[in-house]
Scaffold this motif. Structure first.
Motif, mmCIF file in Angstrom:
data_model
loop_
_atom_site.group_PDB
_atom_site.id
_atom_site.type_symbol
_atom_site.label_atom_id
_atom_site.label_comp_id
_atom_site.label_asym_id
_atom_site.label_seq_id
_atom_site.Cartn_x
_atom_site.Cartn_y
_atom_site.Cartn_z
ATOM 1 N N THR A 1 -11.553 -7.019 -6.402
ATOM 2 C CA THR A 1 -10.791 -8.177 -6.897
ATOM 3 C C THR A 1 -9.752 -8.623 -5.877
ATOM 4 O OG1 THR A 1 -11.092 -7.418 -9.169
ATOM 5 C CG2 THR A 1 -9.330 -9.018 -8.770
ATOM 6 N N ILE A 2 -9.000 -7.678 -5.316
ATOM 7 C CA ILE A 2 -7.912 -8.005 -4.370
ATOM 8 C C ILE A 2 -8.474 -8.699 -3.131
ATOM 9 C CG2 ILE A 2 -6.172 -7.008 -2.836
ATOM 10 C CD1 ILE A 2 -5.822 -4.787 -4.997
ATOM 11 N N LEU A 3 -9.552 -8.138 -2.569
ATOM 12 C CA LEU A 3 -10.101 -8.701 -1.333
ATOM 13 C C LEU A 3 -10.778 -10.046 -1.590
ATOM 14 C CD1 LEU A 3 -11.522 -5.497 0.414
ATOM 15 C CD2 LEU A 3 -9.248 -6.514 0.553
ATOM 16 N N ALA A 4 -11.346 -10.232 -2.782
ATOM 17 C CA ALA A 4 -11.946 -11.525 -3.120
ATOM 18 C C ALA A 4 -10.881 -12.611 -3.176
ATOM 19 C CB ALA A 4 -12.682 -11.431 -4.456
ATOM 20 N N GLU A 5 -9.637 -12.223 -3.470
ATOM 21 C CA GLU A 5 -8.540 -13.192 -3.527
ATOM 22 C C GLU A 5 -7.756 -13.242 -2.225
ATOM 23 O OE1 GLU A 5 -6.301 -11.823 -6.856
ATOM 24 O OE2 GLU A 5 -7.740 -12.547 -8.354
ATOM 25 N N ASP A 6 -8.347 -12.669 -1.156
ATOM 26 C CA ASP A 6 -7.716 -12.667 0.170
ATOM 27 C C ASP A 6 -6.385 -11.922 0.160
ATOM 28 O OD1 ASP A 6 -7.766 -13.196 2.875
ATOM 29 O OD2 ASP A 6 -6.571 -15.032 2.660
ATOM 30 N N GLY A 7 -6.304 -10.887 -0.652
ATOM 31 C CA GLY A 7 -5.083 -10.092 -0.705
ATOM 32 C C GLY A 7 -5.144 -8.929 0.268
ATOM 33 N N SER A 8 -4.016 -8.243 0.388
ATOM 34 C CA SER A 8 -3.909 -7.047 1.224
ATOM 35 C C SER A 8 -3.286 -5.936 0.392
ATOM 36 C CB SER A 8 -3.036 -7.317 2.453
ATOM 37 O OG SER A 8 -3.629 -8.313 3.271
ATOM 38 N N VAL A 9 -3.652 -4.699 0.675
ATOM 39 C CA VAL A 9 -3.258 -3.610 -0.210
ATOM 40 C C VAL A 9 -2.880 -2.374 0.587
ATOM 41 C CG1 VAL A 9 -5.685 -2.908 -0.493
ATOM 42 C CG2 VAL A 9 -3.976 -2.196 -2.175
ATOM 43 N N LEU A 10 -1.842 -1.693 0.085
ATOM 44 C CA LEU A 10 -1.465 -0.377 0.593
ATOM 45 C C LEU A 10 -1.949 0.659 -0.412
ATOM 46 C CD1 LEU A 10 2.297 -1.065 1.513
ATOM 47 C CD2 LEU A 10 0.272 -1.432 2.937
ATOM 48 N N THR B 1 -12.778 -2.748 6.011
ATOM 49 C CA THR B 1 -12.013 -2.313 7.181
ATOM 50 C C THR B 1 -10.701 -1.677 6.731
ATOM 51 O OG1 THR B 1 -12.939 -4.130 8.470
ATOM 52 C CG2 THR B 1 -10.964 -3.056 9.348
ATOM 53 N N THR B 2 -10.412 -0.496 7.233
ATOM 54 C CA THR B 2 -9.190 0.220 6.850
ATOM 55 C C THR B 2 -8.514 0.785 8.096
ATOM 56 O OG1 THR B 2 -10.306 2.352 6.579
ATOM 57 C CG2 THR B 2 -10.224 0.911 4.653
ATOM 58 N N ARG B 3 -7.283 1.164 7.904
ATOM 59 C CA ARG B 3 -6.558 1.991 8.859
ATOM 60 C C ARG B 3 -5.911 3.117 8.063
ATOM 61 N NH1 ARG B 3 -9.293 -0.476 11.617
ATOM 62 N NH2 ARG B 3 -8.787 -1.772 13.444
ATOM 63 N N PHE C 1 -2.180 -4.653 10.601
ATOM 64 C CA PHE C 1 -2.102 -4.963 9.173
ATOM 65 C C PHE C 1 -1.262 -6.214 8.937
ATOM 66 C CE2 PHE C 1 -0.155 -4.621 4.958
ATOM 67 C CZ PHE C 1 -1.292 -4.508 4.180
ATOM 68 N N GLN C 2 -0.118 -6.295 9.567
ATOM 69 C CA GLN C 2 0.777 -7.423 9.356
ATOM 70 C C GLN C 2 0.159 -8.735 9.847
ATOM 71 O OE1 GLN C 2 2.865 -6.520 7.016
ATOM 72 N NE2 GLN C 2 4.743 -7.216 8.039
ATOM 73 N N ALA D 1 1.288 -6.902 2.504
ATOM 74 C CA ALA D 1 0.650 -6.402 1.276
ATOM 75 C C ALA D 1 1.238 -7.075 0.052
ATOM 76 C CB ALA D 1 0.819 -4.892 1.182
ATOM 77 N N ASP D 2 0.341 -7.501 -0.842
ATOM 78 C CA ASP D 2 0.805 -7.990 -2.139
ATOM 79 C C ASP D 2 0.333 -7.067 -3.265
ATOM 80 O OD1 ASP D 2 -1.824 -8.648 -1.791
ATOM 81 O OD2 ASP D 2 -1.667 -10.673 -2.607
ATOM 82 N N HIS D 3 -0.308 -5.965 -2.894
ATOM 83 C CA HIS D 3 -0.701 -4.934 -3.869
ATOM 84 C C HIS D 3 -0.389 -3.561 -3.282
ATOM 85 C CE1 HIS D 3 -3.031 -7.373 -6.804
ATOM 86 N NE2 HIS D 3 -3.140 -8.192 -5.778
#
Length: 771
Positions: free
Chosen positions: A610-619, A641-643, A661-662, A685-687
Motif C-alpha cells: 500500500t505504501i509503495l503504491a502511494e509513492d510513500g517511503s518507510v522506515l 529496493t532496501t538499505r 533514502f532522502q 519517510a511518511d511511515h
C-alpha cells in the motif's frame, strides 16, 4: 468440699485449701458449691472486661475486679457469706489470669487476650502534666488524671521510668504539685510519651533554619557561608538577641519583653558556627529549601541565589549564524548562555527534531571562546554535525577527531565519537576546551561505565548535554548526566538514590533550572509540523509460531522453577528473547532461511504494498540484526529496493545510505533500533514500522522522530506490530498505561521482569486464546 481461702499480697499468691489459686481454678470450676460459683463469677467478670490495674498496699502492680455495675454488686452481696473475703478472692483470680500463657489450667477458658488487656490498661492509665509558673518564672508540674488513687499512682510509676523526677511523688504517696528545677524542665521538653501542657504565654514560635550568605555576584569557585538563623514568629532575631539566647542558662529566655520557652536544641544552634559550602551546594540548598547538617536534614531560608538562575537575559541571534532561530530556540540559546556564563552546565532535553544541534552551533558563536568546542556523539551523527556546522556557520572551522592519523584541531568545532573519546581520553584531556558537548547523552547514563568515566576527565569551561531522553530507565541515569554537566549538584549517587527513590516536587525544583525540556506537542513549539498517527497493529500467530511459543514456555518455565539467583534471571531473559523472536518469525528463532509463515511478515508485506503504491517511503525498525537481514533478503526477492543500517555499518556508508533514502532512490530503509534510533534525519519517510517492540516507549519515540521532526511536511503514520495473545500483547498494555514515565522513572524493561515470581511470569508469557 472447699471451705477456706487465704488472701495474700499480691492477690495472685493467695491460696484456697492450701493450693495456689491458679492451680486450684480447674478443680473449683467442677465444684458446684460456694467457691465454684465464686470462681465462675470471677471468670465471667474478666471475660466481660471488668478488670482494672492497681497497686497493692506493698506496692506491687496488680489486676483486680472492677468497676462493677449495680447488678454485679447486688449479685455478689446476694450469695457472699463474707463480702470482703469474696472480693479478695475475685481479685486473686483477676490477678492470675492475665499472667498465664493460656496453655495451662486456663486452656479453653473464655477470657480476654492478655495483650488486649494490657493495651486497654495502658490506655486507661493515662496522666498528663500541667506546667505552672509564678511571677519569678519558677516551674511546677501538676498531675492531671481521671483515675482512682491507686490507678493514678500506678500511672505515675510508669511515667517515672521515662521522666525520673516523678519518683518524688511516689516517695510521698501523694500527687501534690511538683516543684521543678531548670534542668528538669529541659528534660521535660524532650521527654517522650508524656503529655505536657505548657503555659500558653510561653508557647511562642521559635524556629531555626539555615541561611546562606551570598554576594550579589555568583562565582562558581566561591565559598558560601552557612549559618543558623533563629526566628521568633518568623522574624529573625538580631545579633544581640542571638547572644542573649546563646548565653541563656535557663529554659526560658526574656526576648522582646516576654518570656519565651526555648528548645535546648535551638539554643545550641545560636552558639554554633556552620561550615562554608561550595557554590554548587549553596545552589542546591537554595533551590530545594533543605540541606544536610551533621547528618540531619535542615530547613534553609529563602536565598537570593534562586534569583541568580532565574534572571535569564535574552540573547540576540549571533553574527555568523546563517539561519533564523525560532522563538523557542532563541530562548534555549539564552538559557544555555546564562548557565554556561556562570560556569554551570546544562542539559537541553528537547524532543528529537526540534533543533538542538543548531542551538548549540549558535551557542558556540555567541560564546566566541578562543578555545575550540568538543562535540562527542555517536558515529552515525558525525556527518550530520559536520553538515549542520558548514551549513549554519560557514565561517567556523570544523574537523573530525576520528579514524587513523587523527589530530586535535585548536579552533572551531572538533567532532569525535564516544568510542574514540573513551580510547583517547588522556589525549583529549591535555587540551583546553571552551565547551564540551555530549550529544545523545544517554550514552553516558551509566556512571560506572568506561565511557562515562572517560568523559569526566576532559576539562572544559562549560559542559552541555543533549538528549531527547535524559531518563530512559531510572533516576540514576539523570544523576549521571547532570553530575557530569554540573558536578556535585545532586550529591553522591548513593545519597541521591536514598533521598529520591521516586521523583518528587523537591527534586523537580532542584533540576528544573539545569534541564530544559520541550516537546513537539507543546503550544507554539512546532505548529507547522504535520499530524502523527500511531496505530497498534495486532497480528495473529501462524500455527507454527503458536506451537513453538507454547513449547518454549513449557520448557523454560520448568527450568526456571528449579533455579534461583543469576541463573534464574538468565533463563527469564532467554525465555523473553526467544518468545519475541518467535513472534517475529519462526525462522528468526530457529536461525534458518526464511521459510514458513508469520503474521507480522504477512502484515508488513501488505503495508509495504500500500505504501509503495502511494509513492510513500518507510522506515522499518527492529532490535534484531538477524531479523533485519531476513527482511532484507525477503524484500529483495519481492523486488523491493532496501538499505539496511546497523551498528557495524561504516560511517561513510551510513551517510551514503541516508542520502540515498532522502533523495528518494530507496523507498524502504531497514534500521537496527539501537544503532539508528537516534540522531538521523530521515524526513523523506511518511511511515514508520516498529516490527518488534523495544519495551521502552521513550526509545521507540526517539526512533519515530527520525521521520517526525522539523523539516517533515507530510503526515506521519506509525505502525506498531504486536503478536496477539502473547507476551508482546501483555507488555504493550503495560506501556500504554505508562506513557508519562519518561518524565519521572521509566520501567527498567526486560531486566525488571526477571524479578517476577514464577506465577507472575507464567501469567505474563502464557499464550491466550486470541493468539
Amino acid at each position: 468440699m472447699v471451705d477456706r481461702f487465704e488472701a495474700a499480697d499480691p492477690p495472685r499468691l493467695g491460696c484456697i485449701d492450701g493450693r495456689p489459686v491458679g492451680e486450684a481454678i480447674p478443680a473449683l470450676l467442677a465444684d458446684h458449691g460456694y467457691w465454684g460459683v465464686a470462681t465462675a463469677t470471677a471468670l465471667q467478670l474478666v471475660a466481660r472486661g471488668r478488670i482494672v490495674p492497681g497497686v497493692s498496699p506493698r506496692g506491687h502492680d496488680t489486676w483486680r475486679i472492677g468497676p462493677l455495675d449495680p447488678q454485679d454488686e447486688a449479685h455478689l452481696r446476694e450469695f457472699a457469706t463474707d463480702y470482703e473475703e469474696l472480693r479478695r478472692f475475685l481479685d486473686a483470680v483477676a490477678d492470675t489470669l492475665p499472667r498465664e500463657p493460656g496453655e495451662g489450667p486456663f486452656a479453653g477458658t473464655e477470657v480476654h487476650d492478655v495483650g488486649e488487656l494490657r493495651e486497654w490498661a495502658d490506655d486507661q492509665l493515662r496522666i498528663s502534666l500541667r506546667i505552672e509558673t509564678d511571677d519569678r518564672m519558677r516551674f511546677r508540674a501538676v498531675v492531671q488524671h481521671h483515675l482512682t488513687e491507686f490507678e493514678a499512682m500506678l500511672a505515675v510509676r510508669r511515667a517515672a521510668r521515662v521522666w525520673p523526677p516523678l519518683e518524688r511523688l511516689l516517695e510521698q504517696q501523694r500527687l501534690d504539685p511538683l516543684d521543678l528545677t531548670d534542668d528538669e524542665v529541659l528534660e521535660l521538653l524532650t521527654a517522650p510519651s508524656i503529655e505536657v501542657h505548657w503555659p500558653r504565654e510561653l508557647l511562642t514560635d521559635v524556629k531555626a533554619r539555615a541561611v546562606i550568605s551570598a554576594t550579589s555576584e555568583f562565582r562558581l569557585g566561591e565559598l558560601f557561608q552557612l549559618d543558623w538563623q533563629i526566628a521568633l514568629r518568623g522574624d529573625p532575631l538580631t545579633g544581640t538577641e542571638l547572644d542573649q539566647l546563646a548565653e541563656a542558662t535557663r529554659p526560658v529566655v526574656r526576648l522582646r519583653d516576654q518570656w519565651v520557652l526555648v528548645d535546648p536544641a535551638i539554643a545550641r544552634k545560636a552558639r554554633e558556627k556552620l561550615r562554608p559550602i561550595t557554590a554548587v551546594d549553596a545552589l542546591a540548598a537554595a533551590l530545594t529549601g533543605t540541606t544536610t547538617i551533621d547528618g540531619a536534614e535542615a530547613e534553609v531560608a529563602p536565598s537570593v541565589l534562586r534569583d541568580v538562575l532565574a534572571e535569564i537575559k535574552p540573547v540576540p541571534q549571533p553574527d555568523g549564524l546563517e539561519a533564523t532561530l525560532r522563538e523557542y530556540q532563541l530562548h534555549g540559546l539564552s538559557w544555555l548562555a546564562h548557565l554556561t556564563g556562570l560556569g554551570l552546565g546544562a542539559c537541553l532535553a528537547d524532543d528529537m527534531g526540534l533543533g538542538k544541534t543548531i542551538t548549540l552551533i549558535a551557542l558556540h558563536l555567541h560564546r566566541d571562546d578562543q578555545h575550540p568546542t568538543l562535540v562527542v556523539c555517536p558515529a552515525s551523527l558525525l556527518g550530520n554535525w559536520e553538515r549542520e556546522i558548514r551549513r549554519f556557520a560557514p565561517g567556523t572551522p570544523v574537523s573530525r577527531y576520528h579514524g587513523p592519523g587523527r589530530t586535535v584541531a585548536r579552533e572551531g568545532f572538533v567532532l569525535t565519537t564516544y568510542g574514540t573519546m573513551r580510547v583517547d581520553a588522556e589525549v583529549l584531556a591535555r587540551h583546553q576546551w571552551g565547551m564540551v558537548v555530549a550529544d545523545e547523552a544517554q550514552h553516558v547514563k551509566n556512571p560506572t561505565s568506561g565511557t562515562a568515566r572517560a568523559l569526566r576527565t576532559i576539562p572544559a569551561t562549560a559542559r552541555v548535554a543533549l538528549s531527547g531522553t535524559p531518563v530512559e530507565n531510572n533516576l540514576s541515569e539523570l544523576w549521571s548526566i547532570l553530575d557530569w554537566t554540573t558536578p556535585g549538584l545532586l550529591g553522591p549517587l548513593r545519597r541521591f538514590r536514598a533521598r529520591w527513590p521516586e521523583p518528587d516536587a523537591t527534586l523537580a525544583r532542584l533540576i528544573r533550572p539545569f534541564l530544559l525540556r520541550r516537546r513537539k506537542s507543546d503550544p507554539g513549539i512546532a505548529p507547522e509540523l504535520p499530524s502523527k498517527t500511531e496505530t497498534e497493529q495486532p497480528v495473529p500467530l501462524s500455527q507454527e509460531q503458536a506451537v513453538l511459543y507454547e513449547a518454549l514456555v513449557r520448557e523454560i518455565l520448568d527450568q526456571i522453577a528449579a533455579t534461583t539467583g543469576i541463573a534464574r534471571r538468565g533463563l527469564v531473559l532467554k525465555l523473553l528473547t526467544g518468545l519475541k523472536q518467535i513472534c517475529n518469525h519462526p525462522s528468526h528463532y530457529l536461525k534458518r532461511e526464511l521459510t514458513g509463515r508469520s503474521g507480522k511478515l504477512d502484515l508488513l508485506d501488505e503495508l509495504l504494498d500500500t505504501i509503495l503504491a502511494e509513492d510513500g517511503s518507510v522506515l522499518v525498525f527492529t532490535q534484531y540484526v538477524d531479523m533485519a537481514r531476513l527482511l532484507e533478503t525477503h524484500l529483495g526477492r519481492r523486488g523491493i529496493t532496501t538499505r539496511f543500517l546497523h551498528g557495524g555499518t561504516p560511517v561513510a556508508r551510513r551517510e551514503e545510505m541516508v542520502r540515498e533514502f532522502q533523495n528518494g532512490h530507496v523507498p524502504v530503509f531497514l534500521l537496527s533500533l539501537k544503532a539508528a534510533g537516534t540522531g538521523l534525519n530521515l524526513t523523506r519517510a511518511d511511515h514508520v514500522v516498529h516490527y518488534d517492540r523495544w519495551w521502552n516507549p521513550a526509545v521507540e519515540d526517539q526512533a519515530t522522530d527520525r521521520a517526525y521532526r522539523i523539516g517533515q511536511t507530510r503526515p506521519v503514520q506509525v505502525h506498531k506490530l504486536v503478536a496477539e495473545g502473547t507476551v508482546e500483547d501483555r507488555i504493550s498494555e503495560m506501556l500504554t498505561r505508562k506513557r508519562d514515565l519518561a518524565d519521572a522513572v521509566l520501567t527498567s524493561g526486560e531486566s525488571a521482569l526477571t524479578e517476577l515470581t514464577d506465577a507472575e511470569l507464567s501469567e505474563l508469557v502464557a499464550l491466550r486464546s486470541e493468539a
